[in-house]
Design a protein around this motif. Structure first.
Motif, PDB file in Angstrom:
ATOM      1  N   PRO A 137       0.796  -1.229   0.000  1.00 51.61           N
ATOM      2  CA  PRO A 137       0.000   0.000   0.000  1.00 51.61           C
ATOM      3  C   PRO A 137       0.830   1.282   0.000  1.00 51.61           C
ATOM      4  CG  PRO A 137      -0.223  -1.178   2.086  1.00 51.61           C
ATOM      5  CD  PRO A 137       0.537  -2.062   1.160  1.00 51.61           C
ATOM      6  N   TYR A 138       1.983   1.290   0.633  1.00 49.73           N
ATOM      7  CA  TYR A 138       2.820   2.493   0.673  1.00 49.73           C
ATOM      8  C   TYR A 138       3.450   2.770  -0.689  1.00 49.73           C
ATOM      9  CZ  TYR A 138       2.087   1.911   5.628  1.00 49.73           C
ATOM     10  OH  TYR A 138       1.483   1.773   6.853  1.00 49.73           O
ATOM     11  N   ILE A 139       3.959   1.722  -1.332  1.00 45.93           N
ATOM     12  CA  ILE A 139       4.520   1.889  -2.678  1.00 45.93           C
ATOM     13  C   ILE A 139       3.420   2.345  -3.629  1.00 45.93           C
ATOM     14  CG2 ILE A 139       5.534   0.685  -4.656  1.00 45.93           C
ATOM     15  CD1 ILE A 139       6.971  -1.144  -2.634  1.00 45.93           C
ATOM     16  N   LEU A 140       2.254   1.742  -3.510  1.00 42.97           N
ATOM     17  CA  LEU A 140       1.140   2.081  -4.398  1.00 42.97           C
ATOM     18  C   LEU A 140       0.737   3.548  -4.279  1.00 42.97           C
ATOM     19  CD1 LEU A 140      -1.024   1.076  -6.393  1.00 42.97           C
ATOM     20  CD2 LEU A 140      -2.439   0.530  -4.416  1.00 42.97           C
ATOM     21  N   VAL A 141       0.517   4.017  -3.064  1.00 42.87           N
ATOM     22  CA  VAL A 141       0.028   5.379  -2.859  1.00 42.87           C
ATOM     23  C   VAL A 141       1.107   6.425  -3.133  1.00 42.87           C
ATOM     24  CG1 VAL A 141      -0.835   7.009  -1.125  1.00 42.87           C
ATOM     25  CG2 VAL A 141      -1.804   4.709  -1.270  1.00 42.87           C
ATOM     26  N   PHE A 142       2.319   6.206  -2.669  1.00 40.80           N
ATOM     27  CA  PHE A 142       3.332   7.246  -2.776  1.00 40.80           C
ATOM     28  C   PHE A 142       4.103   7.228  -4.090  1.00 40.80           C
ATOM     29  CE2 PHE A 142       2.555   7.085   1.802  1.00 40.80           C
ATOM     30  CZ  PHE A 142       2.202   8.412   1.986  1.00 40.80           C
TER      31      PHE A 142
END
Length: 138
Positions: free
Chosen positions: A85-90
């Motif tokens: 989720p962090y890679i996806l959003v940022f």
């Protein structure tokens, strides 16, 4: 690492709150991680199935499978790529994460990455099979 405004990921997450982050995950996931079969999915003799193994098996809870020595991750939608989720959003880019524990999985990943990077006509697995069958040169 700070962004242009001097904020780091932690600061942004605090500012957004859990609800906004969850909304961003859903929005980015639908936009970037949702698989729709294209002609490329059916190359190399994969006429009746997607060569990227979609749809994934729906799994209610993650677990370790001792028979295959693999970690099977939760999957609520068989048409979504596995993601962080962090890679996806940022980063706002599609990606596919897999846990590779076995020699077979590592070998498959090595072949895929080698073929993807080199874009050669001869696949890595075909080239390596030629090398292993080629006898002694002495």
């Amino acid at each position: 690492m700070p962004d242009r405004d001097g904020k780091c990921v932690h600061d942004i997450l605090i500012e957004w709150g859990a609800d906004m982050f969850a909304t961003e995950i859903k929005k980015c996931g639908e936009m970037l991680q949702h698989h729709h079969c294209q002609p490329v999915c059916h190359k190399y003799g994969n006429v009746d199935r997607c060569r990227f193994l979609f749809p994934h098996e729906v799994v209610d809870a993650s677990y370790f499978d001792p028979e295959s020595n693999a970690i099977v991750l939760v999957c609520r939608d068989g048409t979504m790529n596995y993601f962080n989720p962090y890679i996806l959003v940022f980063c706002q880019h599609n990606h596919d994460l897999k846990c590779i524990l076995s020699g077979k999985g590592v070998k498959a990943a090595m072949f895929y990455i080698s073929d993807y990077i080199t874009k050669m006509d001869v696949k890595t697995c075909e080239m390596l099979s030629l090398l292993s069958c080629s006898g002694s040169f002495a």
